[in-house]
Design a protein around this motif. Structure first.
Motif, PDB file in Angstrom:
ATOM      1  N   PRO A  85       0.671  -1.171  -0.052  1.00 40.37           N
ATOM      2  CA  PRO A  85       0.077   0.292   0.072  1.00 40.37           C
ATOM      3  C   PRO A  85       0.942   1.115   0.017  1.00 40.37           C
ATOM      4  CG  PRO A  85      -0.808  -1.472   1.613  1.00 40.37           C
ATOM      5  CD  PRO A  85       0.475  -2.061   1.081  1.00 40.37           C
ATOM      6  N   MET A  89       1.940   1.794  -3.478  1.00 37.06           N
ATOM      7  CA  MET A  89       1.062   2.239  -4.361  1.00 37.06           C
ATOM      8  C   MET A  89       0.927   3.940  -3.940  1.00 37.06           C
ATOM      9  SD  MET A  89      -2.014  -0.389  -4.044  1.00 37.06           S
ATOM     10  CE  MET A  89      -1.639  -2.115  -3.669  1.00 37.06           C
ATOM     11  N   ASP A  90       0.805   4.471  -2.806  1.00 36.55           N
ATOM     12  CA  ASP A  90       0.787   5.575  -2.204  1.00 36.55           C
ATOM     13  C   ASP A  90       2.017   6.589  -3.101  1.00 36.55           C
ATOM     14  OD1 ASP A  90      -0.857   7.451  -1.106  1.00 36.55           O
ATOM     15  OD2 ASP A  90       0.132   7.115   0.700  1.00 36.55           O
ATOM     16  N   ARG A 132      -4.322   1.701  -6.747  1.00 36.97           N
ATOM     17  CA  ARG A 132      -4.673   0.522  -6.322  1.00 36.97           C
ATOM     18  C   ARG A 132      -5.506  -0.557  -7.039  1.00 36.97           C
ATOM     19  NH1 ARG A 132      -8.467  -1.039  -1.213  1.00 36.97           N
ATOM     20  NH2 ARG A 132      -8.092  -3.162  -1.013  1.00 36.97           N
ATOM     21  N   GLY A 133      -6.414   0.306  -7.914  1.00 41.15           N
ATOM     22  CA  GLY A 133      -7.377  -0.432  -8.667  1.00 41.15           C
ATOM     23  C   GLY A 133      -6.436  -1.150  -9.638  1.00 41.15           C
ATOM     24  N   THR A 173      -3.956  -3.899  -8.284  1.00 36.62           N
ATOM     25  CA  THR A 173      -4.769  -5.362  -8.042  1.00 36.62           C
ATOM     26  C   THR A 173      -5.353  -6.087  -9.182  1.00 36.62           C
ATOM     27  OG1 THR A 173      -6.759  -3.937  -7.493  1.00 36.62           O
ATOM     28  CG2 THR A 173      -5.157  -4.619  -5.675  1.00 36.62           C
ATOM     29  N   PHE A 174      -5.358  -5.189 -10.373  1.00 34.75           N
ATOM     30  CA  PHE A 174      -6.130  -5.723 -11.568  1.00 34.75           C
ATOM     31  C   PHE A 174      -5.069  -6.738 -12.148  1.00 34.75           C
ATOM     32  CE2 PHE A 174      -6.671  -6.102 -16.193  1.00 34.75           C
ATOM     33  CZ  PHE A 174      -8.092  -6.215 -16.204  1.00 34.75           C
ATOM     34  N   THR A 178      -2.136  -9.551 -11.954  1.00 36.27           N
ATOM     35  CA  THR A 178      -1.800 -10.529 -11.127  1.00 36.27           C
ATOM     36  C   THR A 178      -0.021 -10.421 -11.312  1.00 36.27           C
ATOM     37  OG1 THR A 178      -1.586 -12.212 -12.929  1.00 36.27           O
ATOM     38  CG2 THR A 178      -3.462 -12.094 -11.318  1.00 36.27           C
ATOM     39  N   LYS A 237       1.235  -8.237  -4.664  1.00 40.12           N
ATOM     40  CA  LYS A 237       0.462  -7.531  -3.346  1.00 40.12           C
ATOM     41  C   LYS A 237       1.291  -7.664  -2.083  1.00 40.12           C
ATOM     42  CE  LYS A 237      -2.232  -7.961  -6.180  1.00 40.12           C
ATOM     43  NZ  LYS A 237      -1.955  -8.005  -7.742  1.00 40.12           N
TER      44      LYS A 237
END
Ligand code: SF4
Ligand code: SF4
Ligand code: FES
Lengths: 530, 220
Positions: free
Chosen positions: B99, B102-103, B117-118, B121-122, B124, B128
């Motif tokens: 996270p 991502m930030d 994030r979207g 996570t889309f 693979t 993550k």
């Protein structure tokens, strides 16, 4: 017209402007093609596939929300093929749906319920276990029930395109995909997020404020105008048991499109406030007596005839145009005098970026503009207090309409020869008045507000008034009629007609012209009936 | 195999006026050589064959990674378009996309964290969660499955003593399922970091693991 095309939908010919989608064209012939991802206020991703219709000559069913109508096209929204496709899509939607309608707030106004009831299969065939997401707090007023979501992404697109603060996203993909915020960082600090609750076609996004409060089918809907700022968003009051249960925006592209702000939406508890002034109270030789209207007004007319001195009045920007104009007519009939009002103001405007003519305005009352147009004078500070020194020291007649005088003490206008208070509640400064006359709130009467741009908008009564409370225009109108020997207005439109006759700014307007959409003062007004 | 003329396939690579040499482009901190069997090194295109160590808190970006990041930016019309390669680079540096990562990437590219994030996570191929030094992806899609991928999967789990998606205690192995690896002619296909192992049978698994352990311990 060259830019008009004609096509046939379900056997009916319809002409629409070029560029119209099949969904919109079908609406014109009265067919509501099921749809989830499409919304008038958002982009069209054509991703839910629920709006499939059959177009003659097309190799496969077409999504009605993005397919543009063409001249001579023959479309069928209810052919075997179209129905079969949509039945299939709906069956997929139910594969993972929890079917928890009995405990779902959306039940009764849910599009999944409606569509499946209309054209879905009567039983499901899936035997696989359903995936489970559970419930998530999105922050602000929003709760998310992931299992009910149909992945239309309206909520994500609202936050991206309209509020323009991208707080939501689709996490993961395929069967695992789910709407989420950036981990713990939710919707706090955004000002329009409750609109995603309205947008959600199912019960996936629900309002914490409304959670398990009422069933949709028990609510009465009354068109109204938001009283929380001078934008004047068109809304509906949803009521049950003579209480406002929630506010919902009502579409008006000229004012608020489909939206309303969270501040306005959640600021309604005061309407339900139980302690109300319910009967006229008259002070007489030290005692206060409750009495009927006839008696009280007769006494008041007599007192008004007796007292010497000029009039000073305090009005409220929460009062309707009719109320304010009636107050002015009374003051005039008593020889004229200064009328002031006080306005609570916010620090900033909160503009909705994707629809910038909509903003939570700084004036936190609905009718400041109306008061200005009627010649009332604004006094006091931005917190809506102060500025009444003049009135308080006045020796003649003091009339207060709607202002609760929360910042004033029991000695307010103690030197006045006569003090008349028209209000909804009592208080220290109210209780000492000679006459306390109970009036209705905007939710209990018919009337109009004038918003910041001068649009006069009507609202309708949704609640029964408590006790003997009456609209202020009726009470004031009766007093004027007594004094001048004219007729008392009996209905709100009559009161409005008097306002129009007395004030040029409103000339030409009538309730019929204003309708449910509003009309701008001193503007060309469309003739009624079209 | 260094004689094979190297043509960078395009990962922030030496197209145009970019003048970093190949080692700098890929980072020179590989343990071992790139694929010894299989010839062309392009298989190592996006994810280094092995990293000696991952630094979950490494800064994004510094030094040569910063250069690569800047280069990535020049190759896209706007910052949003550079999101995928930037996430890839971040994963290369930090080992996985947390996270916080991502930030930080959102901040670098002026995007909303939720959007990043979207996207993350889309796909693979972005991890993550932290993974072991060797990320073992066993294809369990149809062709491999018909040829016994489930047994291969089981063997990997047994020899690494893990569950799917878990990292072994020594931090070496994470075994996951993969969808089609596009080697259907050579089932079962297993991708370990950037390297393909084809026609893998359960009997091959202990050998593969032993070799990886040996490589990891001493390098070569
Ligand atoms: S939460 Fe509601 S609005 Fe958002 S994608 Fe799901 S169904 Fe659509
Ligand atoms: S913008 Fe103003 S009028 Fe509209 S909902 Fe908010 S407070 Fe009410
Ligand atoms: S409304 Fe047409 S595809 Fe969703």
């Amino acid at each position: 017209m060259a830019d008009t095309i004609t096509l046939t939908i379900d056997g009916q010919e319809v002409s629409v402007p070029k560029g119209t989608t099949l969904l919109k064209a079908a609406e014109k012939v009265g067919k509501d093609v099921p749809h989830y991802c499409y919304h008038d206020g958002l982009s069209s991703p054509a991703m839910c596939r629920l709006c499939l219709v059959e177009v003659q000559g097309a190799p496969k069913p077409m999504p009605a929300c993005v397919t543009q109508a063409m001249d001579g096209q023959v479309v069928s929204t209810e052919s075997e093929l179209a129905l079969d496709m949509r039945r299939g899509v709906l069956e997929f939607y139910l594969v993972n749906h929890p079917l928890d309608c009995p405990i779902c707030d959306m039940s009764g106004e849910c599009h999944l319920q409606d569509y499946v009831h209309e054209e879905g299969r009567d039983h499901g065939r899936s035997r696989e276990p359903k995936r489970v997401f559970g419930r998530d707090d999105f922050g602000g007023d929003v709760l998310f029930y992931g299992d009910r979501c149909v992945m239309c992404t309206r909520c994500v697109r609202f936050m991206n395109e309209v509020e323009q603060d991208q707080r939501l996203c689709v996490v993961e993909r395929g069967n695992r995909s789910v709407i989420d915020t950036f981990f713990e960082r939710g919707l706090e600090g955004t000002h329009w997020h409750d609109n995603i609750v309205d947008l959600c076609p199912v019960g996936a996004l629900v309002s914490k404020d409304f959670l398990h409060k009422a069933r949709a089918w028990d609510l009465d809907h009354t068109p109204s105008v938001c009283p929380s700022c001078s934008q004047g968003c068109n809304i509906e009051l949803h009521t049950r048991d003579n209480l406002v249960q929630r506010l919902k925006p009502r579409e008006n592209l000229e004012v608020n499109a489909f939206w309303m702000c969270d501040h306005g939406r959640l600021n309604y508890e005061w309407i339900n406030h139980g302690e109300r002034a319910e009967a006229p109270l008259v002070r007489d030789q030290g005692g206060v007596k409750a009495m009927g209207w006839k008696e009280a007004l007769t006494l008041l007319v007599a007192r008004l005839g007796d007292v010497e001195g000029t009039v000073k009045a305090v009005a409220s920007p929460f009062a309707s145009n009719e109320d304010l104009a009636a107050l002015q007519a009374l003051v005039e009939s008593l020889g004229g005098g200064d009328i002031v009002y006080r306005m609570p103001r916010a620090e900033d405007e909160i503009v909705l970026k994707g629809f910038p003519t909509l903003a939570r305005r700084r004036d936190l009352a609905p009718n400041g503009r109306g008061a200005d147009l009627l010649g009332l004078r604004r006094v006091g500070g931005d917190d809506g207090t102060g500025g009444l020194e003049d009135v308080s020291a006045h020796a003649g007649v003091v009339i207060v309409l709607g202002d609760g005088l929360a910042d004033q003490g029991a000695d307010f206008a103690s030197g006045a020869a006569l003090r008349v208070h028209l209000g909804t509640r009592s208080g220290p400064a109210v209780a000492t008045a000679d006459f306390v006359l109970p009036i209705t709130t905007f939710a209990e009467q018919e009337g109009t507000f004038t918003n910041h741009e001068g649009r006069v908008q009507r609202f309708w009564p949704a609640l029964n008034a408590p006790g003997l409370a009456r609209p202020a225009w009726l009470v004031l109108g009766a007093l004027v009629a007594e004094g001048t020997g004219s007729e008392t207005p009996r209905r709100a439109d009559e009161a409005f007609a008097r306002l129009v006759a007395a004030h040029d700014a409103f000339s030409g307007l009538s309730y019929d012209d204003i309708g449910t959409r509003g009309a701008v003062v001193n503007d060309t007004v469309p003739l009624s009936g079209d | 195999m260094s004689e094979v003329p190297f043509k960078n396939p395009g990962w922030a690579g030496n197209t145009g006026e970019f003048d970093l040499d190949e080692d700098q482009v890929r980072g020179d901190d590989f343990v071992g050589t790139r694929p010894r069997e299989g010839g062309h090194p392009s298989g190592a295109a996006t994810y280094p064959y092995m990293l000696p160590e991952k630094h979950p808190d490494a800064p994004l970006f510094e030094g040569e990674h910063k250069e690569r990041f800047d280069k990535i930016l020049t190759r896209y019309p706007n910052k949003q378009a550079a999101l995928l390669p930037t996430l890839g680079l971040a994963q290369e540096v930090r080992g996985h996309v947390s996270p916080e990562t991502m930030d930080r990437v959102a901040e670098l590219l002026e995007l909303s964290p939720a959007y990043v994030r979207g996207v993350t996570t889309f796909y693979t191929m972005y991890n993550k969660r932290p993974v072991g030094r060797y990320l073992v992806q066993v294809c369990t899609n149809i062709s491999c499955n018909l040829c016994g991928a489930d047994d291969v999967m089981e063997a990997f789990l047994r020899y690494t003593d893990t569950e799917i998606g878990e990292t072994s205690e020594d931090g070496e192995f994470t075994v996951v399922e993969a969808e089609c690896l596009a080697a259907c002619g050579f089932p079962t296909c297993v991708q370990i970091n950037s390297r393909y192992y084809e026609n893998v049978t359960p009997a091959d698994v202990p050998k593969i693991i032993e070799r990886l352990k040996a490589e990891g311990a001493g390098g070569d």
